[in-house]
Design an enzyme around this catalytic site. Structure first.
Site, PDB file in Angstrom:
ATOM      1  N   ASP A  35       0.870  -1.188   0.000  1.00  0.00           N
ATOM      2  CA  ASP A  35       0.000   0.000   0.000  1.00  0.00           C
ATOM      3  C   ASP A  35       0.897   1.226   0.000  1.00  0.00           C
ATOM      4  OD1 ASP A  35      -1.987   2.084   0.838  1.00  0.00           O
ATOM      5  OD2 ASP A  35      -3.257   0.338   1.203  1.00  0.00           O
ATOM      6  N   ASP A  63       4.114   2.038  -4.277  1.00  0.00           N
ATOM      7  CA  ASP A  63       3.099   2.337  -5.289  1.00  0.00           C
ATOM      8  C   ASP A  63       3.094   1.167  -6.272  1.00  0.00           C
ATOM      9  OD1 ASP A  63       1.831   3.309  -7.675  1.00  0.00           O
ATOM     10  OD2 ASP A  63       2.207   5.366  -7.012  1.00  0.00           O
ATOM     11  N   SER A 129     -16.730  -2.342  -9.773  1.00  0.00           N
ATOM     12  CA  SER A 129     -17.748  -1.468  -9.181  1.00  0.00           C
ATOM     13  C   SER A 129     -19.041  -1.527  -9.981  1.00  0.00           C
ATOM     14  CB  SER A 129     -17.214  -0.030  -9.185  1.00  0.00           C
ATOM     15  OG  SER A 129     -18.247   0.871  -8.868  1.00  0.00           O
ATOM     16  N   TYR A 153     -13.701   7.378 -13.509  1.00  0.00           N
ATOM     17  CA  TYR A 153     -13.523   6.292 -12.531  1.00  0.00           C
ATOM     18  C   TYR A 153     -14.193   5.012 -13.032  1.00  0.00           C
ATOM     19  CZ  TYR A 153     -14.635   3.287  -8.607  1.00  0.00           C
ATOM     20  OH  TYR A 153     -14.798   2.191  -7.805  1.00  0.00           O
ATOM     21  N   LYS A 157     -12.527   1.276 -14.252  1.00  0.00           N
ATOM     22  CA  LYS A 157     -12.849  -0.077 -13.751  1.00  0.00           C
ATOM     23  C   LYS A 157     -13.298  -0.969 -14.911  1.00  0.00           C
ATOM     24  CE  LYS A 157     -12.022   0.359  -9.392  1.00  0.00           C
ATOM     25  NZ  LYS A 157     -11.016  -0.461  -8.711  1.00  0.00           N
ATOM     26  N   ASN A 183     -21.712  -0.528  -3.266  1.00  0.00           N
ATOM     27  CA  ASN A 183     -21.687   0.309  -2.060  1.00  0.00           C
ATOM     28  C   ASN A 183     -21.382  -0.433  -0.761  1.00  0.00           C
ATOM     29  OD1 ASN A 183     -22.732   2.763  -3.529  1.00  0.00           O
ATOM     30  ND2 ASN A 183     -24.359   1.273  -3.911  1.00  0.00           N
ATOM     31  N   LEU A 204     -21.719   8.753   1.102  1.00  0.00           N
ATOM     32  CA  LEU A 204     -22.828   9.082   2.006  1.00  0.00           C
ATOM     33  C   LEU A 204     -22.610   8.592   3.439  1.00  0.00           C
ATOM     34  CD1 LEU A 204     -25.727   9.975   2.609  1.00  0.00           C
ATOM     35  CD2 LEU A 204     -26.531   7.848   1.539  1.00  0.00           C
ATOM     36  N   PHE A 222     -27.956  15.299  -2.646  1.00  0.00           N
ATOM     37  CA  PHE A 222     -27.878  15.793  -4.016  1.00  0.00           C
ATOM     38  C   PHE A 222     -29.029  15.256  -4.852  1.00  0.00           C
ATOM     39  CE2 PHE A 222     -23.373  16.060  -2.633  1.00  0.00           C
ATOM     40  CZ  PHE A 222     -23.276  17.446  -2.691  1.00  0.00           C
ATOM     41  N   ARG A 296     -25.998  16.172  -8.768  1.00  0.00           N
ATOM     42  CA  ARG A 296     -24.622  16.324  -9.264  1.00  0.00           C
ATOM     43  C   ARG A 296     -24.527  15.704 -10.652  1.00  0.00           C
ATOM     44  NH1 ARG A 296     -20.577  13.444  -5.809  1.00  0.00           N
ATOM     45  NH2 ARG A 296     -22.053  11.847  -6.379  1.00  0.00           N
TER      46      ARG A 296
HETATM   47  P1  NAD Z   1      -9.596   2.891  -0.019  1.00  0.00           P
HETATM   48  O1  NAD Z   1      -9.179   4.159  -0.657  1.00  0.00           O
HETATM   49  O2  NAD Z   1      -9.973   2.906   1.412  1.00  0.00           O
HETATM   50  O3  NAD Z   1      -8.456   1.787  -0.213  1.00  0.00           O
HETATM   51  C1  NAD Z   1      -7.606   1.771  -1.333  1.00  0.00           C
HETATM   52  C2  NAD Z   1      -6.191   1.562  -0.818  1.00  0.00           C
HETATM   53  O4  NAD Z   1      -5.311   1.539  -1.941  1.00  0.00           O
HETATM   54  C3  NAD Z   1      -5.729   2.690   0.092  1.00  0.00           C
HETATM   55  O5  NAD Z   1      -5.137   2.129   1.245  1.00  0.00           O
HETATM   56  C4  NAD Z   1      -4.702   3.458  -0.742  1.00  0.00           C
HETATM   57  O6  NAD Z   1      -3.699   4.031   0.058  1.00  0.00           O
HETATM   58  C5  NAD Z   1      -4.178   2.353  -1.642  1.00  0.00           C
HETATM   59  N1  NAD Z   1      -3.642   2.813  -2.929  1.00  0.00           N
HETATM   60  C6  NAD Z   1      -4.205   3.697  -3.794  1.00  0.00           C
HETATM   61  N2  NAD Z   1      -3.407   3.850  -4.869  1.00  0.00           N
HETATM   62  C7  NAD Z   1      -2.343   3.041  -4.677  1.00  0.00           C
HETATM   63  C8  NAD Z   1      -1.188   2.753  -5.429  1.00  0.00           C
HETATM   64  N3  NAD Z   1      -0.949   3.347  -6.615  1.00  0.00           N
HETATM   65  N4  NAD Z   1      -0.284   1.870  -4.942  1.00  0.00           N
HETATM   66  C9  NAD Z   1      -0.502   1.269  -3.746  1.00  0.00           C
HETATM   67  N5  NAD Z   1      -1.585   1.500  -2.979  1.00  0.00           N
HETATM   68  C10 NAD Z   1      -2.495   2.377  -3.443  1.00  0.00           C
HETATM   69  O7  NAD Z   1     -10.767   2.292  -0.920  1.00  0.00           O
HETATM   70  P2  NAD Z   1     -11.762   1.103  -0.606  1.00  0.00           P
HETATM   71  O8  NAD Z   1     -13.094   1.681  -0.303  1.00  0.00           O
HETATM   72  O9  NAD Z   1     -11.149   0.160   0.353  1.00  0.00           O
HETATM   73  O10 NAD Z   1     -11.857   0.466  -2.049  1.00  0.00           O
HETATM   74  C11 NAD Z   1     -11.015  -0.606  -2.441  1.00  0.00           C
HETATM   75  C12 NAD Z   1     -11.232  -0.875  -3.917  1.00  0.00           C
HETATM   76  O11 NAD Z   1     -12.615  -1.158  -4.144  1.00  0.00           O
HETATM   77  C13 NAD Z   1     -10.890   0.295  -4.835  1.00  0.00           C
HETATM   78  O12 NAD Z   1     -10.267  -0.218  -5.991  1.00  0.00           O
HETATM   79  C14 NAD Z   1     -12.236   0.887  -5.185  1.00  0.00           C
HETATM   80  O13 NAD Z   1     -12.260   1.500  -6.454  1.00  0.00           O
HETATM   81  C15 NAD Z   1     -13.119  -0.345  -5.181  1.00  0.00           C
HETATM   82  N6  NAD Z   1     -14.528  -0.007  -4.906  1.00  0.00           N
HETATM   83  C16 NAD Z   1     -14.853   0.599  -3.730  1.00  0.00           C
HETATM   84  C17 NAD Z   1     -16.164   0.945  -3.467  1.00  0.00           C
HETATM   85  C18 NAD Z   1     -16.554   1.642  -2.195  1.00  0.00           C
HETATM   86  O14 NAD Z   1     -17.681   2.128  -2.107  1.00  0.00           O
HETATM   87  N7  NAD Z   1     -15.707   1.698  -1.172  1.00  0.00           N
HETATM   88  C19 NAD Z   1     -17.168   0.659  -4.415  1.00  0.00           C
HETATM   89  C20 NAD Z   1     -16.804   0.025  -5.608  1.00  0.00           C
HETATM   90  C21 NAD Z   1     -15.468  -0.324  -5.833  1.00  0.00           C
END
Ligand code: NAD
Length: 360
Positions: A35, A63, A129, A153, A157, A183, A204, A222, A296
């Site tokens: 991470d 990264d 997603s 976004y 995906k 969600n 939300l 919104f 929005r």
């Molecule tokens: P989050 O932001 O809490 O977790 C993502 C993690 O990835 C974070 O710890 C961030 O520091 C890390 N990260 C981001 N870019 C990085 C990189 N380049 N290298 C290494 N680490 C990196 O998000 P989340 O809610 O836990 O979501 C996890 C995944 O699920 C994401 O891919 C998100 O798009 C997908 N997702 C989330 C939701 C939601 O509502 N939370 C819904 C649909 C899809």
């Protein structure tokens, strides 16, 4: 083939990733986490250990686009499968920073795939997603519904899903699961793990939690003129514990499931923004203030899952309802009013009204 035992988790410090770490440790998996903490903090791993009673085996700050650093992790550990959470997740922000979203979400995924391939790792669970569906009606969507992403976004995906489909089509050694989240919200029932967004919450539920905690004045909803029963946007909410249980089930099955699998992860129940406000108000014991704001751009009226395919194929179905989600989210907020970093986060507090948006 047997189920994988050592799993590399990208984005394991994040909201869903940290809950997944606890769930997988609890079920005997060995974990390696990478991470860059761009939206999280390393403090979460002490919490994961308290919840699971075990350490995450190894944690690397990097990264995922840095293939040299990522490759060094694969050199050091014998990885059986990867769960890929790392990425950027705000549809709204992606309209302001589209290139960054493509670079991190698509570029991060191809960097990961190249590294996996070089190390002979072919099992992947990918965080997709419901945003890939875009504009849809009120009826539940199954996985064959048309995909019409409406933000960078969502397109990022969708692009990753297309790449993974091509990989599986041409390389039979791959087993890949794309889980389309509807969600994920809530928190671990211990109150130790939860959603700890940086800055102003974009979704939300964490926004409402901060209103309930007095960190923000009121919610902005919104749009109240959508073609939905009460005019506010309808979404299908899933408890994060149900979401991460699905990842564990996927990992248990992946070794015997070659090819690409795409599943919706949702409850099959739509809740409006006002339904969520009422449920959260019940959880925290007081009515939460909100105001109606204009729609929005890019938001869609409704997104509800038909998740019967994953139930039929793998036996997963969500067992927690909206009240459970709100009660657990509120417990985390109450016990951690300023998140994992505690008072260090106080200067970021912002009491301006904002943020009545469903998750993506
Ligand atoms: P989050 O932001 O809490 O977790 C993502 C993690 O990835 C974070 O710890 C961030 O520091 C890390 N990260 C981001 N870019 C990085 C990189 N380049 N290298 C290494 N680490 C990196 O998000 P989340 O809610 O836990 O979501 C996890 C995944 O699920 C994401 O891919 C998100 O798009 C997908 N997702 C989330 C939701 C939601 O509502 N939370 C819904 C649909 C899809």
């Amino acid at each position: 083939m047997s189920a994988p035992s050592t799993v590399l988790i990208t984005g394991g410090a994040g909201f869903i990733g940290s809950h997944a770490c606890a769930e997988l440790l609890d079920h005997g998996y060995e974990l390696i986490v990478v991470d860059d903490y761009s939206n999280s903090a390393p403090q979460v791993f002490a919490r994961v250990q308290r919840v699971a009673g075990r350490f995450v085996g190894a944690v690397y700050e990097l990264d995922i686009r840095d293939r040299q650093a990522l490759s060094a992790v694969f050199d050091r550990h014998s990885v059986d499968a990867v769960v890929h959470f790392a990425g950027l997740k705000s549809a709204d922000a992606s309209t302001r920073r589209p290139v960054e979203y493509y670079d991190t979400n698509v570029g991060g995924t191809t960097a990961l795939l190249r590294t996996m391939h070089a190390h002979g790792v072919h099992q992947l669970v990918f965080s997709s997603s419901c945003a890939v569906y875009g504009e849809a009606g009120l009826a539940p969507l199954d996985e064959t519904a048309p995909t019409r992403p409406t933000s960078p976004y969502a397109t990022s995906k969708w692009t990753c899903e297309r790449i993974l489909a091509d990989v599986c089509r041409h390389r039979p050694e791959y087993s890949v699961v794309c889980l389309r989240y509807f969600n994920p919200v809530g928190a671990h029932p211990s109150g130790l793990l939860g959603e700890d967004p940086r800055g102003t919450p974009d979704n939300l539920m964490p926004y409402l939690a901060q209103v309930a905690a007095g960190r923000r004045e009121r919610l902005r909803v919104f749009g109240d003129d959508y073609p939905t029963p009460d005019g506010t946007a309808v979404r299908d909410y899933t408890h994060v514990m149900d979401t991460v249980e699905a990842h564990r089930v996927a990992l248990d099955r992946l070794a015997d499931a070659p090819g690409l699998h795409v599943y919706n992860l949702g409850a099959g129940r739509g809740s409006s923004v006002l339904d969520v406000v009422r449920a959260f108000s019940r959880a925290c014991g007081r009515p939460l203030p909100y105001e109606i704001a204009p729609r929005r751009p890019g938001d869609v009226p409704a997104l509800v899952a038909d998740a019967s395919a994953v139930t039929r194929d793998w036996g997963w179905h969500p067992s927690r309802d909206l009240d459970d989600m709100c009660q657990d989210a509120w417990r985390f907020q109450r016990l951690n009013p300023y998140g994992y970093e505690g008072s260090a986060r106080r200067p970021n507090t912002d009491r301006r009204a904002n943020g009545g948006l469903p998750n993506r």
